[in-house]
Scaffold this motif. Sequence first.
Motif, PDB file in Angstrom:
ATOM      1  N   LEU A   1       7.990   8.885   1.085  1.00  0.00           N
ATOM      2  CA  LEU A   1       8.251   7.441   1.037  1.00  0.00           C
ATOM      3  C   LEU A   1       7.120   6.661   1.689  1.00  0.00           C
ATOM      4  O   LEU A   1       6.656   5.650   1.154  1.00  0.00           O
ATOM      5  CB  LEU A   1       9.578   7.128   1.734  1.00  0.00           C
ATOM      6  CG  LEU A   1       9.963   5.662   1.807  1.00  0.00           C
ATOM      7  CD1 LEU A   1      10.406   5.180   0.432  1.00  0.00           C
ATOM      8  CD2 LEU A   1      11.059   5.461   2.811  1.00  0.00           C
ATOM      9  N   LEU A   2       6.648   7.126   2.835  1.00  0.00           N
ATOM     10  CA  LEU A   2       5.565   6.429   3.521  1.00  0.00           C
ATOM     11  C   LEU A   2       4.257   6.497   2.738  1.00  0.00           C
ATOM     12  O   LEU A   2       3.498   5.523   2.714  1.00  0.00           O
ATOM     13  CB  LEU A   2       5.365   7.013   4.917  1.00  0.00           C
ATOM     14  CG  LEU A   2       6.467   6.709   5.919  1.00  0.00           C
ATOM     15  CD1 LEU A   2       6.202   7.449   7.218  1.00  0.00           C
ATOM     16  CD2 LEU A   2       6.569   5.225   6.171  1.00  0.00           C
TER      17      LEU A   2
ATOM     18  N   GLN B   1       2.558   2.843   1.317  1.00  0.00           N
ATOM     19  CA  GLN B   1       1.693   2.647   2.467  1.00  0.00           C
ATOM     20  C   GLN B   1       1.198   1.211   2.567  1.00  0.00           C
ATOM     21  O   GLN B   1       1.172   0.631   3.648  1.00  0.00           O
ATOM     22  CB  GLN B   1       0.510   3.601   2.384  1.00  0.00           C
ATOM     23  CG  GLN B   1      -0.428   3.503   3.561  1.00  0.00           C
ATOM     24  CD  GLN B   1      -1.568   4.489   3.448  1.00  0.00           C
ATOM     25  OE1 GLN B   1      -1.676   5.196   2.454  1.00  0.00           O
ATOM     26  NE2 GLN B   1      -2.400   4.536   4.444  1.00  0.00           N
ATOM     27  N   SER B   2       0.816   0.589   1.470  1.00  0.00           N
ATOM     28  CA  SER B   2       0.287  -0.769   1.526  1.00  0.00           C
ATOM     29  C   SER B   2       1.367  -1.769   1.928  1.00  0.00           C
ATOM     30  O   SER B   2       1.093  -2.729   2.649  1.00  0.00           O
ATOM     31  CB  SER B   2      -0.323  -1.155   0.181  1.00  0.00           C
ATOM     32  OG  SER B   2       0.666  -1.108  -0.827  1.00  0.00           O
ATOM     33  N   VAL B   3       2.602  -1.544   1.506  1.00  0.00           N
ATOM     34  CA  VAL B   3       3.699  -2.450   1.871  1.00  0.00           C
ATOM     35  C   VAL B   3       3.968  -2.365   3.364  1.00  0.00           C
ATOM     36  O   VAL B   3       4.102  -3.390   4.051  1.00  0.00           O
ATOM     37  CB  VAL B   3       4.974  -2.109   1.065  1.00  0.00           C
ATOM     38  CG1 VAL B   3       6.150  -2.938   1.539  1.00  0.00           C
ATOM     39  CG2 VAL B   3       4.734  -2.312  -0.413  1.00  0.00           C
ATOM     40  N   PHE B   4       4.027  -1.133   3.903  1.00  0.00           N
ATOM     41  CA  PHE B   4       4.270  -0.973   5.330  1.00  0.00           C
ATOM     42  C   PHE B   4       3.120  -1.542   6.157  1.00  0.00           C
ATOM     43  O   PHE B   4       3.334  -2.143   7.205  1.00  0.00           O
ATOM     44  CB  PHE B   4       4.505   0.498   5.681  1.00  0.00           C
ATOM     45  CG  PHE B   4       5.798   1.038   5.160  1.00  0.00           C
ATOM     46  CD1 PHE B   4       6.996   0.406   5.440  1.00  0.00           C
ATOM     47  CD2 PHE B   4       5.820   2.172   4.376  1.00  0.00           C
ATOM     48  CE1 PHE B   4       8.195   0.891   4.958  1.00  0.00           C
ATOM     49  CE2 PHE B   4       7.004   2.670   3.890  1.00  0.00           C
ATOM     50  CZ  PHE B   4       8.201   2.022   4.177  1.00  0.00           C
TER      51      PHE B   4
ATOM     52  N   ILE C   1       1.048  -5.826   9.799  1.00  0.00           N
ATOM     53  CA  ILE C   1       0.079  -6.882  10.089  1.00  0.00           C
ATOM     54  C   ILE C   1       0.779  -8.216  10.261  1.00  0.00           C
ATOM     55  O   ILE C   1       0.451  -8.993  11.167  1.00  0.00           O
ATOM     56  CB  ILE C   1      -0.986  -6.946   8.978  1.00  0.00           C
ATOM     57  CG1 ILE C   1      -1.885  -5.726   9.063  1.00  0.00           C
ATOM     58  CG2 ILE C   1      -1.803  -8.227   9.076  1.00  0.00           C
ATOM     59  CD1 ILE C   1      -2.846  -5.590   7.917  1.00  0.00           C
ATOM     60  N   MET C   2       1.751  -8.508   9.424  1.00  0.00           N
ATOM     61  CA  MET C   2       2.475  -9.773   9.544  1.00  0.00           C
ATOM     62  C   MET C   2       3.268  -9.844  10.851  1.00  0.00           C
ATOM     63  O   MET C   2       3.301 -10.891  11.511  1.00  0.00           O
ATOM     64  CB  MET C   2       3.401  -9.975   8.346  1.00  0.00           C
ATOM     65  CG  MET C   2       2.664 -10.131   7.039  1.00  0.00           C
ATOM     66  SD  MET C   2       1.491 -11.496   7.027  1.00  0.00           S
ATOM     67  CE  MET C   2       2.597 -12.871   7.028  1.00  0.00           C
ATOM     68  N   LEU C   3       3.897  -8.740  11.249  1.00  0.00           N
ATOM     69  CA  LEU C   3       4.633  -8.724  12.516  1.00  0.00           C
ATOM     70  C   LEU C   3       3.698  -8.874  13.707  1.00  0.00           C
ATOM     71  O   LEU C   3       4.011  -9.595  14.664  1.00  0.00           O
ATOM     72  CB  LEU C   3       5.446  -7.430  12.635  1.00  0.00           C
ATOM     73  CG  LEU C   3       6.664  -7.329  11.725  1.00  0.00           C
ATOM     74  CD1 LEU C   3       7.276  -5.947  11.831  1.00  0.00           C
ATOM     75  CD2 LEU C   3       7.682  -8.399  12.081  1.00  0.00           C
TER      76      LEU C   3
END
Length: 60
Positions: free
Chosen positions: A30-31, A35-38, A43-45
């Motif tokens: 899953l990771l 990977q790009s979504v996580f 980065i946003m957090l």
Amino acid sequence: MFLPYFISWVVVGAFVYNMFNYEFGAVNTLLRQHQSVFSFILIMLANYAVKKVEPDYTLF
């Protein structure tokens, strides 16, 4: 007397081991696929946390 408890923990351990297996585990797969979504979410957090502490150092 304790054999059923031991067998059930062996089964639970096998499931957990297979979920977190490095090559073929479900969590690792899953990771790798998302990977790009996580990375974007992290980065946003981080940007949100920095904005709360020091607004001049944010990315955008």
